[in-house]
Design an enzyme around this catalytic site. Structure first.
Site, short mmCIF file in Angstrom:
data_model
loop_
_atom_site.label_atom_id
_atom_site.label_comp_id
_atom_site.label_asym_id
_atom_site.label_seq_id
_atom_site.Cartn_x
_atom_site.Cartn_y
_atom_site.Cartn_z
N ASN A 39 0.87 -1.18 0.00
CA ASN A 39 0.00 0.00 0.00
C ASN A 39 0.90 1.23 0.00
O ASN A 39 1.51 1.55 1.02
CB ASN A 39 -0.88 -0.06 1.27
CG ASN A 39 -1.70 1.19 1.47
OD1 ASN A 39 -1.80 2.04 0.58
ND2 ASN A 39 -2.31 1.30 2.65
N LYS B 238 0.00 4.23 -0.22
CA LYS B 238 -0.68 5.39 0.38
C LYS B 238 -0.48 6.62 -0.51
O LYS B 238 -0.42 6.46 -1.73
CB LYS B 238 -0.17 5.61 1.82
CG LYS B 238 -0.26 4.33 2.64
CD LYS B 238 -0.05 4.54 4.11
CE LYS B 238 -0.18 3.20 4.83
NZ LYS B 238 -0.07 3.31 6.27
N HIS C 8 -9.43 0.92 5.03
CA HIS C 8 -8.16 1.12 5.75
C HIS C 8 -8.42 2.07 6.92
O HIS C 8 -9.24 2.98 6.81
CB HIS C 8 -7.11 1.70 4.80
CG HIS C 8 -5.74 1.72 5.39
ND1 HIS C 8 -5.36 2.68 6.31
CD2 HIS C 8 -4.68 0.90 5.24
CE1 HIS C 8 -4.11 2.43 6.68
NE2 HIS C 8 -3.68 1.36 6.05
N GLU D 52 -6.87 4.52 7.94
CA GLU D 52 -6.69 5.95 7.60
C GLU D 52 -7.93 6.50 6.89
O GLU D 52 -8.25 7.68 7.03
CB GLU D 52 -5.41 6.12 6.75
CG GLU D 52 -4.17 5.95 7.62
CD GLU D 52 -2.94 5.39 6.92
OE1 GLU D 52 -2.89 5.39 5.68
OE2 GLU D 52 -2.03 4.94 7.64
N GLU E 29 -5.11 -5.11 10.77
CA GLU E 29 -4.08 -4.09 10.97
C GLU E 29 -4.36 -3.32 12.26
O GLU E 29 -5.19 -2.39 12.26
CB GLU E 29 -4.08 -3.09 9.81
CG GLU E 29 -3.80 -3.70 8.46
CD GLU E 29 -3.28 -2.65 7.48
OE1 GLU E 29 -2.16 -2.81 7.00
OE2 GLU E 29 -3.99 -1.66 7.24
N GLY F 30 2.82 2.02 10.81
CA GLY F 30 3.83 3.08 10.68
C GLY F 30 4.57 3.41 11.97
O GLY F 30 5.24 4.43 12.05
N SER G 139 3.64 -2.37 10.27
CA SER G 139 5.08 -2.45 10.50
C SER G 139 5.71 -3.77 10.07
O SER G 139 6.67 -4.24 10.70
CB SER G 139 5.41 -2.13 11.96
OG SER G 139 5.03 -0.80 12.28
P1 PGA Z 1 3.01 0.13 7.59
O1 PGA Z 1 1.51 0.38 7.07
O2 PGA Z 1 3.51 -1.14 6.97
O3 PGA Z 1 3.77 1.35 7.12
O4 PGA Z 1 2.96 0.03 9.08
C1 PGA Z 1 0.64 -0.68 6.88
C2 PGA Z 1 -0.68 -0.20 6.32
O5 PGA Z 1 -1.16 0.87 6.74
O6 PGA Z 1 -1.28 -0.87 5.45
#
Ligand code: PGA
Length: 245
Positions: free
Chosen positions: A8, A10, A92, A94, A162, A168, A207
């Site tokens: 992803n 983003k 997601h 976000e 997640e 992140g 992560s």
């Molecule tokens: P990350 O994000 O691997 O940077 O922690 C995962 C995600 O939001 O899909």
């Protein structure tokens, strides 16, 4: 079960980033898992051109529930398909946080994705506070039941667990914690889809890196990963992919 590793990007990536897809093709060869890269909308078509005739599949990061209409700034599932996407990430955290997406909205988006022929990666996961309150199973179960529309099958849906606090941050749940929640997700999927629920791929996200991927993939009911930051560079992402092989 054949694993699914999805990246992803983003809101990252300009045309110059397409070189990472080119590099990924060279690094993966004959993959033994499904590899999906989800760049921003603006790069979908070019990314699909680069990925043509390779093991890399292109996906998007969101879609609108309607096919077309007066929805300024939105993109429909049908448009994603035309641009070359075969997958779409929906719900997601976000999107749930910054765009107030409820389970009901996510469910209508997943249905729209299915109608257009896309496979949806539906994201669920608890916040730190919900984990501290001992509500993980309840929260994730509720999101899952609310976000899966009628008509979902193991071939048009994957689930990404997640934890919001792991995205992140470099923080990752223990393998026991991942197994606990993935097994409860599996149970909910079986309640919902019957025997087919056993075949739905359940990804872990938050992560994931090349250095922790093998441990995570060794966990029961982990059928792949949804990767953010570590998917932006082909070498790191390929390291995760080879851990899944
Ligand atoms: P990350 O994000 O691997 O940077 O922690 C995962 C995600 O939001 O899909």
């Amino acid at each position: 079960m054949r694993k699914l590793i999805a990246g992803n990007w983003k809101m990252n990536g300009l045309a110059s980033s397409l070189a990472e897809i080119e590099a990924l093709k060279g690094l993966t060869g004959e993959a033994t898992c499904d590899i999906v890269v989800c760049p921003p909308f603006t790069l979908l078509e070019k990314a699909a051109e680069r990925a043509k005739d390779s093991v890399v599949i292109i996906g998007a990061q969101d879609c609108h529930p309607q096919i077309s209409g007066a929805y300024t700034g939105d993109v429909s599932a049908q448009m994603l398909v035309e641009a070359g996407a075969r997958f779409v990430i929906l719900g997601h955290s976000e999107r749930r946080v910054f765009h107030n997406e409820s389970d009901a909205v996510v469910s209508t988006k997943v249905a729209a994705a299915h109608e257009a022929g896309l496979t949806a990666i539906i994201c669920v996961g608890e916040t730190r506070a919900e984990r501290d309150d001992g509500k993980v199973i309840e929260v994730v179960g509720g999101q899952l039941r609310g976000s899966i529309p009628a008509g979902a099958t193991s071939s048009n849906v994957a689930i990404a667990y997640e934890p919001v606090w792991a995205i992140g941050t470099g923080l990752v749940p223990t393998i026991d914690q991942i197994e606990e929640i993935h097994s409860s997700i599996r149970q909910t999927l079986e309640e919902r889809l019957g025997e087919d629920g056993r075949r739905v791929r359940i990804l872990y996200g938050g992560s994931v890196k090349a250095s922790n991927a093998a441990d995570i993939f060794g966990a029961t009911n982990v059928d792949g990963a949804l990767v953010g930051g570590a998917s932006l560079k082909a070498v790191e992402f390929a390291g995760i992919i080879s851990a899944a092989a």
